[in-house]
Design a protein around this motif. Structure first.
Motif, PDB file in Angstrom:
ATOM      1  N   THR A  24      34.392  39.846  35.367  1.00 21.44           N
ATOM      2  CA  THR A  24      35.517  39.335  36.631  1.00 21.44           C
ATOM      3  C   THR A  24      35.496  38.496  37.410  1.00 21.44           C
ATOM      4  O   THR A  24      36.259  37.633  37.675  1.00 21.44           O
ATOM      5  CB  THR A  24      36.559  40.647  36.921  1.00 21.44           C
ATOM      6  OG1 THR A  24      35.928  41.026  37.620  1.00 21.44           O
ATOM      7  CG2 THR A  24      36.725  41.471  35.882  1.00 21.44           C
ATOM      8  N   GLU A  25      33.906  38.225  37.675  1.00 22.98           N
ATOM      9  CA  GLU A  25      33.209  37.447  38.971  1.00 22.98           C
ATOM     10  C   GLU A  25      34.275  37.976  40.158  1.00 22.98           C
ATOM     11  O   GLU A  25      34.735  37.464  40.569  1.00 22.98           O
ATOM     12  CB  GLU A  25      33.827  35.666  38.242  1.00 22.98           C
ATOM     13  CG  GLU A  25      33.305  35.610  36.903  1.00 22.98           C
ATOM     14  CD  GLU A  25      32.903  34.046  37.217  1.00 22.98           C
ATOM     15  OE1 GLU A  25      34.173  33.499  37.072  1.00 22.98           O
ATOM     16  OE2 GLU A  25      32.316  33.420  36.944  1.00 22.98           O
ATOM     17  N   THR A  26      33.861  39.238  40.124  1.00 24.42           N
ATOM     18  CA  THR A  26      34.420  39.802  41.046  1.00 24.42           C
ATOM     19  C   THR A  26      33.662  40.614  42.254  1.00 24.42           C
ATOM     20  O   THR A  26      32.776  41.377  41.306  1.00 24.42           O
ATOM     21  CB  THR A  26      35.749  40.586  41.140  1.00 24.42           C
ATOM     22  OG1 THR A  26      35.704  41.622  39.959  1.00 24.42           O
ATOM     23  CG2 THR A  26      37.117  39.526  41.287  1.00 24.42           C
ATOM     24  N   ILE A  27      33.275  40.692  43.415  1.00 27.98           N
ATOM     25  CA  ILE A  27      32.878  41.743  44.227  1.00 27.98           C
ATOM     26  C   ILE A  27      33.483  43.193  44.373  1.00 27.98           C
ATOM     27  O   ILE A  27      34.363  42.803  44.619  1.00 27.98           O
ATOM     28  CB  ILE A  27      32.122  41.836  45.403  1.00 27.98           C
ATOM     29  CG1 ILE A  27      31.194  39.803  45.405  1.00 27.98           C
ATOM     30  CG2 ILE A  27      31.749  42.465  46.200  1.00 27.98           C
ATOM     31  CD1 ILE A  27      31.571  39.138  47.014  1.00 27.98           C
ATOM     32  N   ALA A  28      32.880  44.286  43.423  1.00 28.97           N
ATOM     33  CA  ALA A  28      33.415  45.694  43.543  1.00 28.97           C
ATOM     34  C   ALA A  28      32.827  46.583  44.359  1.00 28.97           C
ATOM     35  O   ALA A  28      31.802  46.100  44.183  1.00 28.97           O
ATOM     36  CB  ALA A  28      33.779  45.630  42.219  1.00 28.97           C
ATOM     37  N   LEU A  75      26.958  40.475  52.946  1.00 31.38           N
ATOM     38  CA  LEU A  75      28.182  40.633  53.718  1.00 31.38           C
ATOM     39  C   LEU A  75      29.705  41.826  53.622  1.00 31.38           C
ATOM     40  O   LEU A  75      29.558  41.709  54.560  1.00 31.38           O
ATOM     41  CB  LEU A  75      28.685  38.976  54.571  1.00 31.38           C
ATOM     42  CG  LEU A  75      27.879  39.097  54.864  1.00 31.38           C
ATOM     43  CD1 LEU A  75      27.747  37.113  55.883  1.00 31.38           C
ATOM     44  CD2 LEU A  75      26.893  38.967  56.583  1.00 31.38           C
ATOM     45  N   GLU A  76      29.509  41.129  52.728  1.00 34.33           N
ATOM     46  CA  GLU A  76      30.405  42.623  52.466  1.00 34.33           C
ATOM     47  C   GLU A  76      30.211  43.739  52.283  1.00 34.33           C
ATOM     48  O   GLU A  76      30.950  44.203  52.346  1.00 34.33           O
ATOM     49  CB  GLU A  76      31.361  41.901  50.640  1.00 34.33           C
ATOM     50  CG  GLU A  76      31.985  40.878  50.408  1.00 34.33           C
ATOM     51  CD  GLU A  76      33.462  40.811  50.991  1.00 34.33           C
ATOM     52  OE1 GLU A  76      33.998  41.901  51.240  1.00 34.33           O
ATOM     53  OE2 GLU A  76      34.196  39.975  51.864  1.00 34.33           O
ATOM     54  N   SER A  77      29.505  43.764  52.133  1.00 34.76           N
ATOM     55  CA  SER A  77      28.393  45.552  51.884  1.00 34.76           C
ATOM     56  C   SER A  77      28.660  46.073  53.760  1.00 34.76           C
ATOM     57  O   SER A  77      28.780  46.652  53.624  1.00 34.76           O
ATOM     58  CB  SER A  77      26.574  45.423  51.375  1.00 34.76           C
ATOM     59  OG  SER A  77      26.529  46.498  50.888  1.00 34.76           O
ATOM     60  N   ARG A 111      29.296  50.014  52.549  1.00 32.81           N
ATOM     61  CA  ARG A 111      28.440  50.762  51.367  1.00 32.81           C
ATOM     62  C   ARG A 111      28.318  49.945  50.271  1.00 32.81           C
ATOM     63  O   ARG A 111      28.495  48.656  50.737  1.00 32.81           O
ATOM     64  CB  ARG A 111      29.753  51.317  50.650  1.00 32.81           C
ATOM     65  CG  ARG A 111      31.290  50.517  50.056  1.00 32.81           C
ATOM     66  CD  ARG A 111      32.508  50.481  49.331  1.00 32.81           C
ATOM     67  NE  ARG A 111      33.517  49.648  49.028  1.00 32.81           N
ATOM     68  CZ  ARG A 111      33.286  49.059  47.244  1.00 32.81           C
ATOM     69  NH1 ARG A 111      31.710  49.585  47.391  1.00 32.81           N
ATOM     70  NH2 ARG A 111      34.010  47.918  47.239  1.00 32.81           N
ATOM     71  N   THR A 112      27.180  50.330  49.494  1.00 33.29           N
ATOM     72  CA  THR A 112      27.143  49.443  48.050  1.00 33.29           C
ATOM     73  C   THR A 112      28.078  48.335  47.618  1.00 33.29           C
ATOM     74  O   THR A 112      29.177  49.322  46.801  1.00 33.29           O
ATOM     75  CB  THR A 112      25.968  49.740  47.436  1.00 33.29           C
ATOM     76  OG1 THR A 112      25.264  51.015  48.116  1.00 33.29           O
ATOM     77  CG2 THR A 112      25.814  49.076  46.086  1.00 33.29           C
ATOM     78  N   ALA A 142      24.541  44.766  45.789  1.00 34.64           N
ATOM     79  CA  ALA A 142      23.683  44.603  46.991  1.00 34.64           C
ATOM     80  C   ALA A 142      24.186  45.719  47.869  1.00 34.64           C
ATOM     81  O   ALA A 142      24.947  46.469  47.908  1.00 34.64           O
ATOM     82  CB  ALA A 142      24.476  43.194  47.699  1.00 34.64           C
ATOM     83  N   THR A 143      23.232  45.695  49.121  1.00 35.46           N
ATOM     84  CA  THR A 143      23.886  46.717  50.273  1.00 35.46           C
ATOM     85  C   THR A 143      23.075  46.223  51.359  1.00 35.46           C
ATOM     86  O   THR A 143      22.182  45.516  51.511  1.00 35.46           O
ATOM     87  CB  THR A 143      22.682  48.239  50.121  1.00 35.46           C
ATOM     88  OG1 THR A 143      23.208  48.964  48.424  1.00 35.46           O
ATOM     89  CG2 THR A 143      23.113  49.454  50.358  1.00 35.46           C
ATOM     90  N   MET A 144      23.679  46.304  52.717  1.00 37.99           N
ATOM     91  CA  MET A 144      23.351  45.613  53.971  1.00 37.99           C
ATOM     92  C   MET A 144      23.815  46.555  54.959  1.00 37.99           C
ATOM     93  O   MET A 144      24.764  47.114  54.998  1.00 37.99           O
ATOM     94  CB  MET A 144      23.927  44.160  54.160  1.00 37.99           C
ATOM     95  CG  MET A 144      23.408  43.659  55.757  1.00 37.99           C
ATOM     96  SD  MET A 144      24.080  42.247  55.296  1.00 37.99           S
ATOM     97  CE  MET A 144      24.264  42.131  57.405  1.00 37.99           C
TER      98      MET A 144
END
Length: 401
Positions: A397-401, A382-384, A389-390, A262-264
């Motif tokens: 691991t079911e994580t957002i990296a 939103l994390e992006s 960054r993307t 994801a990229t925002m």
């Protein structure tokens, strides 16, 4: 791909699989008693929808703001009223709850409601953070008796049936992109979702610590309380308010999974009113189904309106507030004709589906797992944005990296 085709075909023929409920299924003529956690504007709208369903009773309200409880009791004089949602959940005669609280409180109220053995209509977006989404999933998987409907109401619309019919014909072809946008405008000085602070919004009338929940401790602030959508401690902003709805429709229609990336981008370009969520943004999702989903939005011009376009090699499906239609790609379907959606939509359909599922034990139109995937996609966006960054989803691991 085969599994997705089977899923779409099942939707089109009305044969989508159902979940057998081990316990907690009510008879067709039994009254469903519902408690409402969050008696604000959205909670009130959902109350009207619930009361429009046959043999449904609103048994109780819970809210941290005394004025809302007073107003709720005027609407439903026979209902009990509580400042603490746990007192509502202590009532064993309540079968189900509607949770219509700010997004940062969804996890607390959802888990508490499952622990109390209630069925749940959970207003979108499911969870504010990834950790909360996982906690809610763990609670849901333990509560085998519970029916959970997530409040992406378009999943119960006639447009969903129309989309399934369009896909079932095979005339869309290979889908490689979905383009979506959501634009609105308001008069100068009247921002989208802005609400005034009234004199009765005082520490005596608002249970401030209950409103904060797990959010950072702050001194009492009625502006933050009534305009919680403006602050990232309580809200995902327009990503959670409207991208989530548009995404949920196509995630349901196409059985899409959590994005690979994801990229925002965007920012707070227009409304300098103390908020910290962006008002103008662009989001791109890379889907594991080899599909790119793009969404852009702004709160300062309504020219482009609200629309979604699914782009396939043999045709497109265009969805707007006016309806849904199929448009052939003449290069591959020279004899193809444009088709308009025909299935009617009803404002109470999503709530009625929830109540029906309580009685039958079947899976609702927007089940927990769909809301879970949508909430993670929104969190990734939103994390992006925050990290500049993307970001990527690690399914192992079911994580957002």
């Amino acid at each position: 791909m085969d599994s997705r085709r089977k899923f779409i075909g099942a939707m089109a023929t009305g044969l989508a699989s159902t979940l057998a409920s081990s316990t907690g299924v009510l008879g067709a003529n039994e009254r469903v008693r519902i408690g409402v956690i969050g008696a604000g504007q959205r909670g009130s709208e959902l109350v009207h929808q619930a009361l429009a369903c046959p043999n449904v009773e609103i048994a109780a309200f819970a809210d941290v703001f005394a004025k809302r409880l007073e107003d709720a009791r005027i609407r439903v004089p026979t209902a009990a009223a509580y400042r603490d949602h746990r007192r509502l959940l202590d009532d064993p005669s309540i079968d189900a709850v509607i949770i219509a609280t700010p997004q940062h409180l969804h996890c607390e109220h959802f888990v508490d409601s499952l622990d109390a053995g209630k069925h749940i209509y959970q207003e979108k977006t499911l969870a504010l953070t990834l950790d909360q989404a996982k906690r809610m999933r763990a609670a849901y998987r333990q509560a085998l008796k519970a029916v959970v409907q997530i409040g992406h109401q378009a999943c119960s619309s006639g447009q969903m049936s129309d989309a399934a019919n369009f896909f079932a014909t095979g005339h869309v072809g290979k889908i490689t992109a979905i383009r979506m946008h959501w634009y609105r405008n308001t008069p100068h000085g009247k921002a989208q979702w802005a609400r005034p602070v009234y004199p009765d919004m005082t520490p005596d009338n608002i249970a401030w610590n209950s409103f904060l929940g797990d959010a950072p401790r702050r001194d009492f602030d009625p502006y933050r309380f009534i305009n919680w959508r403006f602050f990232e401690e309580y809200s995902g902003g327009n990503v959670y308010e409207n991208l989530s709805h548009q995404l949920a429709f196509w995630y349901r229609a196409l059985d899409l999974q959590i994005p690979q990336a994801a990229t925002m981008t965007g920012g707070l370009y227009l409304w300098k009113d103390g908020r910290d969520v962006p008002d103008t943004m662009s989001v791109s999702f890379q889907q594991p189904e080899q599909m790119l989903i793009g969404w852009d939005s702004g709160l300062g011009n309504s020219q482009l309106g609200i629309a979604e376009d699914v782009l396939g090699s043999d045709g497109a499906i265009s969805r707007t507030t006016a309806g849904i239609r199929y448009i052939p790609q003449k290069v591959n379907r020279p004899d193809g004709v444009e088709l308009a959606g025909k299935v009617a939509s009803f404002p109470t359909a999503h709530m009625r589906d929830f109540v029906d599922c309580i009685r039958t034990g079947k899976e609702p139109n927007c089940p927990f797992e769909l809301g879970y995937r949508v909430s993670i996609a929104c969190r990734m966006a939103l994390e992006s944005f925050h990290q500049g960054r993307t970001v990527r989803w690690d399914p192992r691991t079911e994580t957002i990296a």
